[in-house]
Motif scaffolding. Structure first.
Motif, PDB file in Angstrom:
ATOM      1  N   THR A 104       8.075 -14.824   5.841  1.00 52.52           N
ATOM      2  CA  THR A 104       8.750 -14.152   6.959  1.00 52.52           C
ATOM      3  C   THR A 104      10.254 -14.032   6.747  1.00 52.52           C
ATOM      4  O   THR A 104      10.838 -13.034   7.176  1.00 52.52           O
ATOM      5  N   ASP A 105      10.888 -14.993   6.088  1.00 54.30           N
ATOM      6  CA  ASP A 105      12.329 -14.854   5.821  1.00 54.30           C
ATOM      7  C   ASP A 105      12.594 -13.638   4.937  1.00 54.30           C
ATOM      8  O   ASP A 105      13.554 -12.902   5.158  1.00 54.30           O
ATOM      9  N   GLU A 106      11.722 -13.423   3.940  1.00 48.23           N
ATOM     10  CA  GLU A 106      11.871 -12.266   3.056  1.00 48.23           C
ATOM     11  C   GLU A 106      11.608 -10.967   3.813  1.00 48.23           C
ATOM     12  O   GLU A 106      12.343  -9.986   3.646  1.00 48.23           O
ATOM     13  N   ILE A 107      10.562 -10.936   4.624  1.00 49.11           N
ATOM     14  CA  ILE A 107      10.266  -9.728   5.412  1.00 49.11           C
ATOM     15  C   ILE A 107      11.420  -9.444   6.372  1.00 49.11           C
ATOM     16  O   ILE A 107      11.834  -8.291   6.538  1.00 49.11           O
ATOM     17  N   ASN A 108      11.953 -10.490   6.990  1.00 52.61           N
ATOM     18  CA  ASN A 108      13.049 -10.303   7.947  1.00 52.61           C
ATOM     19  C   ASN A 108      14.321  -9.773   7.294  1.00 52.61           C
ATOM     20  O   ASN A 108      15.202  -9.266   7.986  1.00 52.61           O
ATOM     21  N   ALA A 109      14.425  -9.855   5.975  1.00 46.56           N
ATOM     22  CA  ALA A 109      15.578  -9.311   5.256  1.00 46.56           C
ATOM     23  C   ALA A 109      15.374  -7.841   4.877  1.00 46.56           C
ATOM     24  O   ALA A 109      16.309  -7.190   4.405  1.00 46.56           O
ATOM     25  N   CYS A 110      14.175  -7.315   5.105  1.00 51.65           N
ATOM     26  CA  CYS A 110      13.855  -5.929   4.727  1.00 51.65           C
ATOM     27  C   CYS A 110      14.253  -4.938   5.821  1.00 51.65           C
ATOM     28  O   CYS A 110      14.118  -5.220   7.007  1.00 51.65           O
ATOM     29  N   GLU A 111      14.669  -3.756   5.380  1.00 53.54           N
ATOM     30  CA  GLU A 111      15.064  -2.667   6.278  1.00 53.54           C
ATOM     31  C   GLU A 111      13.843  -1.862   6.711  1.00 53.54           C
ATOM     32  O   GLU A 111      13.736  -0.662   6.460  1.00 53.54           O
ATOM     33  N   ILE A 112      12.903  -2.543   7.357  1.00 52.88           N
ATOM     34  CA  ILE A 112      11.718  -1.907   7.924  1.00 52.88           C
ATOM     35  C   ILE A 112      11.368  -2.647   9.212  1.00 52.88           C
ATOM     36  O   ILE A 112      11.942  -3.697   9.509  1.00 52.88           O
ATOM     37  N   GLY A 113      10.423  -2.104   9.945  1.00 53.73           N
ATOM     38  CA  GLY A 113       9.889  -2.798  11.103  1.00 53.73           C
ATOM     39  C   GLY A 113       8.482  -3.265  10.797  1.00 53.73           C
ATOM     40  O   GLY A 113       7.702  -2.534  10.188  1.00 53.73           O
ATOM     41  N   VAL A 114       8.175  -4.497  11.178  1.00 51.15           N
ATOM     42  CA  VAL A 114       6.842  -5.049  10.955  1.00 51.15           C
ATOM     43  C   VAL A 114       6.387  -5.731  12.232  1.00 51.15           C
ATOM     44  O   VAL A 114       7.157  -6.461  12.865  1.00 51.15           O
ATOM     45  N   ARG A 115       5.146  -5.478  12.609  1.00 52.04           N
ATOM     46  CA  ARG A 115       4.521  -6.194  13.726  1.00 52.04           C
ATOM     47  C   ARG A 115       3.236  -6.811  13.191  1.00 52.04           C
ATOM     48  O   ARG A 115       2.496  -6.176  12.445  1.00 52.04           O
ATOM     49  N   ALA A 116       2.999  -8.056  13.580  1.00 52.81           N
ATOM     50  CA  ALA A 116       1.788  -8.756  13.164  1.00 52.81           C
ATOM     51  C   ALA A 116       1.427  -9.761  14.235  1.00 52.81           C
ATOM     52  O   ALA A 116       2.248 -10.104  15.089  1.00 52.81           O
ATOM     53  N   LEU A 117       0.183 -10.237  14.184  1.00 51.29           N
ATOM     54  CA  LEU A 117      -0.266 -11.216  15.171  1.00 51.29           C
ATOM     55  C   LEU A 117       0.409 -12.565  14.975  1.00 51.29           C
ATOM     56  O   LEU A 117       0.545 -13.332  15.925  1.00 51.29           O
ATOM     57  N   GLY A 118       0.821 -12.858  13.748  1.00 52.63           N
ATOM     58  CA  GLY A 118       1.466 -14.130  13.469  1.00 52.63           C
ATOM     59  C   GLY A 118       1.772 -14.269  12.001  1.00 52.63           C
ATOM     60  O   GLY A 118       1.623 -13.324  11.222  1.00 52.63           O
ATOM     61  N   ALA A 119       2.197 -15.480  11.628  1.00 50.14           N
ATOM     62  CA  ALA A 119       2.489 -15.798  10.234  1.00 50.14           C
ATOM     63  C   ALA A 119       1.483 -16.840   9.762  1.00 50.14           C
ATOM     64  O   ALA A 119       1.046 -17.698  10.538  1.00 50.14           O
ATOM     65  N   HIS A 120       1.118 -16.743   8.491  1.00 52.56           N
ATOM     66  CA  HIS A 120       0.169 -17.685   7.887  1.00 52.56           C
ATOM     67  C   HIS A 120       0.576 -17.863   6.428  1.00 52.56           C
ATOM     68  O   HIS A 120       0.804 -16.877   5.732  1.00 52.56           O
ATOM     69  N   PRO A 121       0.640 -19.082   5.936  1.00 53.29           N
ATOM     70  CA  PRO A 121       1.131 -19.291   4.570  1.00 53.29           C
ATOM     71  C   PRO A 121       0.150 -18.930   3.458  1.00 53.29           C
ATOM     72  O   PRO A 121       0.552 -18.730   2.315  1.00 53.29           O
ATOM     73  N   GLN A 122      -1.143 -18.805   3.760  1.00 54.04           N
ATOM     74  CA  GLN A 122      -2.132 -18.557   2.709  1.00 54.04           C
ATOM     75  C   GLN A 122      -2.201 -17.079   2.364  1.00 54.04           C
ATOM     76  O   GLN A 122      -2.297 -16.223   3.247  1.00 54.04           O
ATOM     77  N   LYS A 123      -2.169 -16.784   1.051  1.00 53.38           N
ATOM     78  CA  LYS A 123      -2.260 -15.389   0.618  1.00 53.38           C
ATOM     79  C   LYS A 123      -3.680 -14.870   0.740  1.00 53.38           C
ATOM     80  O   LYS A 123      -4.634 -15.642   0.850  1.00 53.38           O
ATOM     81  N   SER A 124      -3.785 -13.556   0.696  1.00 50.23           N
ATOM     82  CA  SER A 124      -5.098 -12.917   0.840  1.00 50.23           C
ATOM     83  C   SER A 124      -5.786 -12.787  -0.511  1.00 50.23           C
ATOM     84  O   SER A 124      -5.195 -13.055  -1.557  1.00 50.23           O
ATOM     85  N   GLY A 125      -7.024 -12.329  -0.460  1.00 52.65           N
ATOM     86  CA  GLY A 125      -7.764 -12.019  -1.673  1.00 52.65           C
ATOM     87  C   GLY A 125      -7.231 -10.748  -2.313  1.00 52.65           C
ATOM     88  O   GLY A 125      -6.429 -10.021  -1.720  1.00 52.65           O
ATOM     89  N   LYS A 126      -7.671 -10.460  -3.531  1.00 52.52           N
ATOM     90  CA  LYS A 126      -7.181  -9.294  -4.281  1.00 52.52           C
ATOM     91  C   LYS A 126      -8.325  -8.518  -4.913  1.00 52.52           C
ATOM     92  O   LYS A 126      -8.223  -8.027  -6.019  1.00 52.52           O
ATOM     93  N   LYS A 127      -9.445  -8.393  -4.210  1.00 60.17           N
ATOM     94  CA  LYS A 127     -10.609  -7.708  -4.776  1.00 60.17           C
ATOM     95  C   LYS A 127     -10.533  -6.191  -4.641  1.00 60.17           C
ATOM     96  O   LYS A 127     -11.249  -5.470  -5.308  1.00 60.17           O
ATOM     97  N   GLY A 128      -9.684  -5.709  -3.733  1.00 60.90           N
ATOM     98  CA  GLY A 128      -9.567  -4.266  -3.549  1.00 60.90           C
ATOM     99  C   GLY A 128     -10.587  -3.697  -2.587  1.00 60.90           C
ATOM    100  O   GLY A 128     -10.795  -2.485  -2.555  1.00 60.90           O
ATOM    101  N   THR A 129     -11.232  -4.564  -1.817  1.00 57.48           N
ATOM    102  CA  THR A 129     -12.218  -4.075  -0.857  1.00 57.48           C
ATOM    103  C   THR A 129     -11.510  -3.550   0.386  1.00 57.48           C
ATOM    104  O   THR A 129     -10.440  -4.019   0.762  1.00 57.48           O
ATOM    105  N   GLY A 130     -12.118  -2.571   1.021  1.00 61.55           N
ATOM    106  CA  GLY A 130     -11.561  -1.986   2.230  1.00 61.55           C
ATOM    107  C   GLY A 130     -11.656  -0.478   2.194  1.00 61.55           C
ATOM    108  O   GLY A 130     -12.187   0.106   1.238  1.00 61.55           O
ATOM    109  N   GLU A 131     -11.150   0.144   3.251  1.00 57.50           N
ATOM    110  CA  GLU A 131     -11.188   1.601   3.368  1.00 57.50           C
ATOM    111  C   GLU A 131      -9.843   2.103   3.843  1.00 57.50           C
ATOM    112  O   GLU A 131      -9.130   1.406   4.556  1.00 57.50           O
TER     113      GLU A 131
END
Length: 164
Positions: A104-131
């Motif tokens: 979140t410190d890195e995101i907060n330094a970015c010149e964009i707007g972000v909304r999310a339900l919360g922060a979580h330290p664990q990274k996501s998977g990288k399988k490429g699934t989704g639509e």
């Protein structure tokens, strides 16, 4: 463009009544330097896997907003500091995540707007699934590719058309 979500709601009661304008529930936390942002919607539906998120943010954003239907998962982060920087550098106006972010410190330094339900330290998977580029539901509200997102300190509204 200067706007207030409160004014968009007040000025468009008919659109609110017939569903062409909707307000997302007030469950999102604000991240990034831009509290106020808007843009045309690009959608993704993923589950605890952000490979497609990276792929989309690597493309020119052209002022669009990436809306990620992460199913409301609070178990892993879908966007981190590297993706926030990628979004900023590629011209995305913002990201709305029905899920979590991290770095979140890195995101907060970015010149964009972000909304999310919360922060979580664990990274996501990288399988490429989704639509991508399909109708998604964010906290119960339908969002289509090509809709418009307007976000500020009072909330997030989704419009089926660009609002003046």
């Amino acid at each position: 463009m200067s706007f207030a979500t409160t004014d968009l709601c007040d000025d468009n009661p008919t659109l609110l009544e017939d569903g062409r304008l909707a307000v997302l529930p007030p469950v999102f936390r604000q991240f990034g330097k831009h509290v106020r942002f808007f843009g045309r919607v690009t959608t993704l539906k993923v589950h605890e896997d952000n490979a497609l998120v990276r792929a989309v943010l690597e493309t020119p954003g052209e002022g669009n907003v990436l809306v990620i239907d992460g199913g409301g998962s609070l178990r892993r982060a879908l966007v981190g500091g590297q993706l926030g920087l990628l979004a900023q550098d590629n011209g995305w106006a913002g990201i709305v995540v029905d899920g979590c972010v991290r770095d979140t410190d890195e995101i907060n330094a970015c010149e964009i707007g972000v909304r999310a339900l919360g922060a979580h330290p664990q990274k996501s998977g990288k399988k490429g699934t989704g639509e991508r580029n399909l109708r998604v539901h964010i906290t119960g509200v339908a969002v289509n590719p090509g809709d418009w997102i307007y976000a500020d300190a009072d909330g997030i509204v989704v419009a089926q058309q660009k609002l003046a």
